[in-house]
Enzyme design. Structure first.
Site, PDB file in Angstrom:
ATOM      1  N   HIS A  37     -18.294  70.028  36.835  1.00  0.00           N
ATOM      2  CA  HIS A  37     -19.631  69.950  37.426  1.00  0.00           C
ATOM      3  C   HIS A  37     -20.666  69.951  36.295  1.00  0.00           C
ATOM      4  CE1 HIS A  37     -22.633  70.356  40.567  1.00  0.00           C
ATOM      5  NE2 HIS A  37     -23.224  71.299  39.839  1.00  0.00           N
TER       6      HIS A  37
ATOM      7  N   ASP B  43     -18.299  73.076  44.791  1.00  0.00           N
ATOM      8  CA  ASP B  43     -18.657  73.644  43.479  1.00  0.00           C
ATOM      9  C   ASP B  43     -18.534  75.164  43.450  1.00  0.00           C
ATOM     10  OD1 ASP B  43     -19.352  71.025  42.687  1.00  0.00           O
ATOM     11  OD2 ASP B  43     -21.366  71.265  43.503  1.00  0.00           O
TER      12      ASP B  43
ATOM     13  N   LEU C 250     -17.108  62.731  44.640  1.00  0.00           N
ATOM     14  CA  LEU C 250     -18.216  63.271  45.424  1.00  0.00           C
ATOM     15  C   LEU C 250     -17.838  63.736  46.831  1.00  0.00           C
ATOM     16  CD1 LEU C 250     -21.024  60.746  44.403  1.00  0.00           C
ATOM     17  CD2 LEU C 250     -20.350  62.900  43.321  1.00  0.00           C
TER      18      LEU C 250
ATOM     19  N   SER D 252     -15.905  57.596  33.290  1.00  0.00           N
ATOM     20  CA  SER D 252     -15.822  57.940  31.861  1.00  0.00           C
ATOM     21  C   SER D 252     -14.934  59.165  31.644  1.00  0.00           C
ATOM     22  CB  SER D 252     -17.214  58.167  31.273  1.00  0.00           C
ATOM     23  OG  SER D 252     -17.904  59.176  31.973  1.00  0.00           O
ATOM     24  N   ASN D 253     -15.042  60.159  32.511  1.00  0.00           N
ATOM     25  CA  ASN D 253     -14.160  61.327  32.384  1.00  0.00           C
ATOM     26  C   ASN D 253     -12.706  60.944  32.649  1.00  0.00           C
ATOM     27  OD1 ASN D 253     -15.730  63.601  31.603  1.00  0.00           O
ATOM     28  ND2 ASN D 253     -16.662  63.637  33.629  1.00  0.00           N
TER      29      ASN D 253
END
Length: 199
Positions: free
Chosen positions: A116, A157, A97, A17-18
């Site tokens: 994130h 992250d 991921l 979706s992003n």
């Protein structure tokens, strides 16, 4: 003389979706060009989205990604050579991921961005993705969550934060309802990419 429009490549692992939002933004704004989508799963829905939007899409294995060796259009190549051939200026992680290997960080210093679904530095790190993040935020009794868009470095992250947006977490929230709140904030990603690229 017009400045060259930067080329970006999207790395994704899931529904995409992003990735779709970024591709649509790039077409509407003509601020960057999405030249390809790479994914580590053949069955991920991001392939369907990319196909529908007319963007070339490819699959690599986690081992090939780690070792800079992928099958591209039926031929064994290094990923760095393929990215160079695509005249890649930036790599955008959109629900991706796998840990970004050192060879890519060296080739694209401060040119790899990630989103994130939490307010880093909290709720980041290995295994912290998707519903696992939202479950952890709720279990901790947090009053707010959100998104973080950051540069990628050699830790999960971790790199320099470019943008954060927040949403409230209510006592009634479930991982599913919190996902929806955070997902709405993710619509900012294409614009943050544009602003970063423009400097």
């Amino acid at each position: 003389m017009n400045a060259k429009i930067p080329n970006i490549v999207i790395f994704a692992s899931g529904s995409g979706s992003n990735a779709e939002n970024i591709i649509n933004w790039s077409k509407e704004r003509n601020c960057y060009r999405v030249t390809a989508v790479f994914c580590n799963r053949k069955d991920a829905f991001v392939h369907t989205r990319a196909e529908r939007l007319g963007v070339p899409h490819f699959t690599f294995s986690p081992a090939g990604f780690r070792d800079n060796s992928i099958i591209y259009n039926g031929v064994q190549r290094t990923l760095t050579d393929v990215l160079s051939e695509l005249e890649t200026d930036y790599i955008i992680l959109a629900g991706f991921l796998l840990k970004v290997p050192g060879y890519l960080l060296e080739s694209y210093p401060e040119r790899i961005l990630n989103i994130h679904p939490a307010l880093l530095p909290s709720y980041g790190g290995k295994g912290m993705y998707g519903e696992y993040v939202h479950k952890a935020v709720i279990a901790a009794g947090e009053k707010e969550s959100g998104i973080t868009i950051h540069l990628v470095d050699n830790q999960y992250d971790h790199g320099r934060i470019l943008y954060q947006a927040k949403c409230p977490v209510s006592p009634e929230d479930t991982p599913e309802t919190l996902f929806e709140k955070v997902h709405q904030l993710e619509r900012a990603y294409p614009e943050v990419i544009e602003k970063y690229i423009r400097g």
